[in-house]
Design an enzyme around this catalytic site. Structure first.
Site, PDB file in Angstrom:
ATOM      1  N   SER A  95       0.816  -1.221   0.000  1.00  9.94           N
ATOM      2  CA  SER A  95       0.000   0.000   0.000  1.00  9.94           C
ATOM      3  C   SER A  95       0.849   1.270   0.000  1.00  9.94           C
ATOM      4  O   SER A  95       1.498   1.576  -0.989  1.00  9.94           O
ATOM      5  CB  SER A  95      -0.956  -0.051   1.200  1.00  9.94           C
ATOM      6  OG  SER A  95      -1.931   0.944   1.120  1.00  9.94           O
TER       7      SER A  95
ATOM      8  N   ASP B  48      10.049   5.809 -10.270  1.00  7.09           N
ATOM      9  CA  ASP B  48       9.670   6.442 -11.539  1.00  7.09           C
ATOM     10  C   ASP B  48      10.331   7.795 -11.737  1.00  7.09           C
ATOM     11  O   ASP B  48      10.582   8.209 -12.874  1.00  7.09           O
ATOM     12  CB  ASP B  48       8.147   6.593 -11.616  1.00  7.09           C
ATOM     13  CG  ASP B  48       7.457   5.299 -12.001  1.00  7.09           C
ATOM     14  OD1 ASP B  48       8.152   4.264 -12.111  1.00  7.09           O
ATOM     15  OD2 ASP B  48       6.221   5.306 -12.187  1.00  7.09           O
TER      16      ASP B  48
ATOM     17  N   LYS C 253      -0.729  -4.197  -3.253  1.00 15.18           N
ATOM     18  CA  LYS C 253      -2.026  -3.629  -2.872  1.00 15.18           C
ATOM     19  C   LYS C 253      -2.117  -2.228  -3.467  1.00 15.18           C
ATOM     20  O   LYS C 253      -1.637  -1.256  -2.887  1.00 15.18           O
ATOM     21  CB  LYS C 253      -2.194  -3.587  -1.357  1.00 15.18           C
ATOM     22  CG  LYS C 253      -3.560  -3.046  -0.928  1.00 15.18           C
ATOM     23  CD  LYS C 253      -3.685  -2.986   0.582  1.00 15.18           C
ATOM     24  CE  LYS C 253      -5.029  -2.373   0.970  1.00 15.18           C
ATOM     25  NZ  LYS C 253      -5.148  -0.962   0.543  1.00 15.18           N
TER      26      LYS C 253
END
Length: 440
Positions: free
Chosen positions: A299, A310, A324
């Protein structure tokens, strides 16, 4: 005619209950669609069954409890993370995010109808007793847990400080059930901890994302920066961090980014679609960063890892994360209860959905000595979001992994992932010095 009136009464009762469920404290749901004739007929079928059960069941039953059971069943049919929170459980959830609550200290989920441990919270009674990720809780105080909801399981394991509860555990590779007698305690989770690996190279462990995590992390970074050697490199350990508050995940990632997208959420409704961007103010971007992850990183941990990956701010090292990638919104109700409802999926800055696939590390490294890795692969349970019945599907293509949970508490000598992270930071510093020397 009398029975028909009763059925109509139950329809009105059910509609009133539905109106309660979707009436938020201080914020009513607007533009609710009218109930179609087909939906009304289905509701009438439900109320007919409710009336028959109330009248004919072998024992006298409470209509309120039957409706509550229907609500729990409805939410359980959606996905593993949506649930109805009674006033007591809602209060406990609020305490959880503040880092103080009563109980054993384990993050749990349900896999194939069996109560299963995602990870124990460090420093808690369950952690000290030896409960491990992947353990199946077969019985709580001699009562079988099969088909228990998460809410029911939490209620059975919570209790006053000092009271004892026995869990019967089925563990991979162990033939018989193992009983753990654990004394409940007030759980105080310290979400941020730090230690020095060597001069200039520091280690920060995030155990959970709580209300104060970003502020505590900021203070530690300031303290490390003020030391003589400053911060030459940093290891951020997110292993076995089960997540927490989305807002805290954004703020933690923002501390290490001076610009760019951190995460965005996408749901059916406009208010469920958000984009979160980094701000230049207060950013720590002067030093290299290695982030440790594993199958217990879930999560909010995955939001941070995905954002730093990224944006090319950090090297992600370890094993594939839990996967998740859904957002749960807490919707308070008028009776001090609440609805925890999955309302959106979240995506990394490059548009990757990690739901059921997780974050793939830049450097894949098991946290076991090379000679033991093959044996560990055979006995390791495959337990991630993708293994949960009813999990949300990833709408994109993605790979699957078989991560091995780690505690994050081992010494560096027994922690190959941490050793490799430190090696990377050292070589990074050497490379920077060589480049500077060559350009001068």
């Amino acid at each position: 005619m009398g029975l028909l009136r009763k059925h109509r009464y139950f329809v009105l009762l059910l509609l009133s209950c539905l109106g309660l469920v979707f009436s938020l404290s201080g914020q009513a749901v607007t533009n609710a669609p009218a109930i179609s004739k087909e939906e009304y007929e289905r509701l009438e079928t439900f109320t007919n069954i409710l009336a028959i059960v109330s009248k004919n069941y072998v024992d006298q039953v409470d209509t309120k409890e039957l409706i509550l059971g229907a609500i729990n069943g409805m939410l359980h049919s959606l996905d593993p993370h949506s649930a109805y929170l009674t006033p007591e459980l809602y209060k406990e959830l609020q305490m959880d995010t503040q880092g103080r609550f009563g109980g054993l200290g384990i993050e749990i989920t349900i896999k194939n109808g069996i109560l299963t441990v995602v990870s124990p919270i460090e420093g808690t009674p369950a952690y000290r007793a030896g409960i491990k990720a992947g353990d199946q809780i077969i019985k709580i105080e001699e009562e079988f847990t099969k088909d228990l909801t998460l809410i029911e399981a939490v209620r059975k394991m919570r209790g006053p400080k000092g009271s004892r509860v026995t869990l019967s555990i089925k563990r991979e590779g162990v033939a018989d059930l193992v009983d753990f007698a654990i004394v409940r305690d007030t759980i105080r989770v310290q979400s941020v901890r730090t230690r020095t690996l060597e001069e200039g190279y520091s280690y920060i462990r995030l155990a959970q994302f709580q209300e104060r995590t970003d502020r505590d992390l900021q203070k530690i970074l300031e303290q490390l920066s003020a030391e003589k050697a400053g911060i030459k490199g940093l290891v951020l350990d997110l292993r076995n961090n089960p997540g927490g508050l989305l807002t805290q995940a954004v703020r933690v990632a923002d501390l290490f980014l001076d610009s760019g997208l951190i995460v965005y959420t996408d749901g059916r409704l406009e208010e469920q679609r958000h984009k979160y961007f980094a701000r230049r103010e207060g950013s720590w971007t002067e030093f290299p960063l290695v982030v440790l992850v594993n199958g217990g990183s879930a999560s909010a941990s995955e939001i941070v890892a995905g954002a730093l990956q990224d944006n090319k701010r950090a090297v992600i090292l370890g094993t594939r994360t839990f996967g998740k990638g859904s957002v749960q919104t807490i919707l308070p109700l008028d009776d001090d209860s609440a609805l925890r409802l999955t309302t959106a999926r979240y995506f990394t800055p490059k548009g990757r959905s990690i739901q059921a696939t997780g974050i793939a590390p830049d450097i894949f490294l098991e946290n076991v000595p090379a000679a033991e890795a093959k044996a560990e692969e055979k006995k390791r349970p495959n337990f991630r979001e993708e293994n949960l019945p009813g999990h949300l599907q990833n709408l994109q293509e993605g790979g699957k992994g078989k991560p091995k949970p780690q505690s994050g508490e081992e010494s560096i000598e027994n922690d190959p992932q941490l050793q490799r992270a430190l090696e990377l930071l050292r070589s990074w510093d050497v490379f920077k010095q060589l480049v500077q020397k060559k350009s001068s």
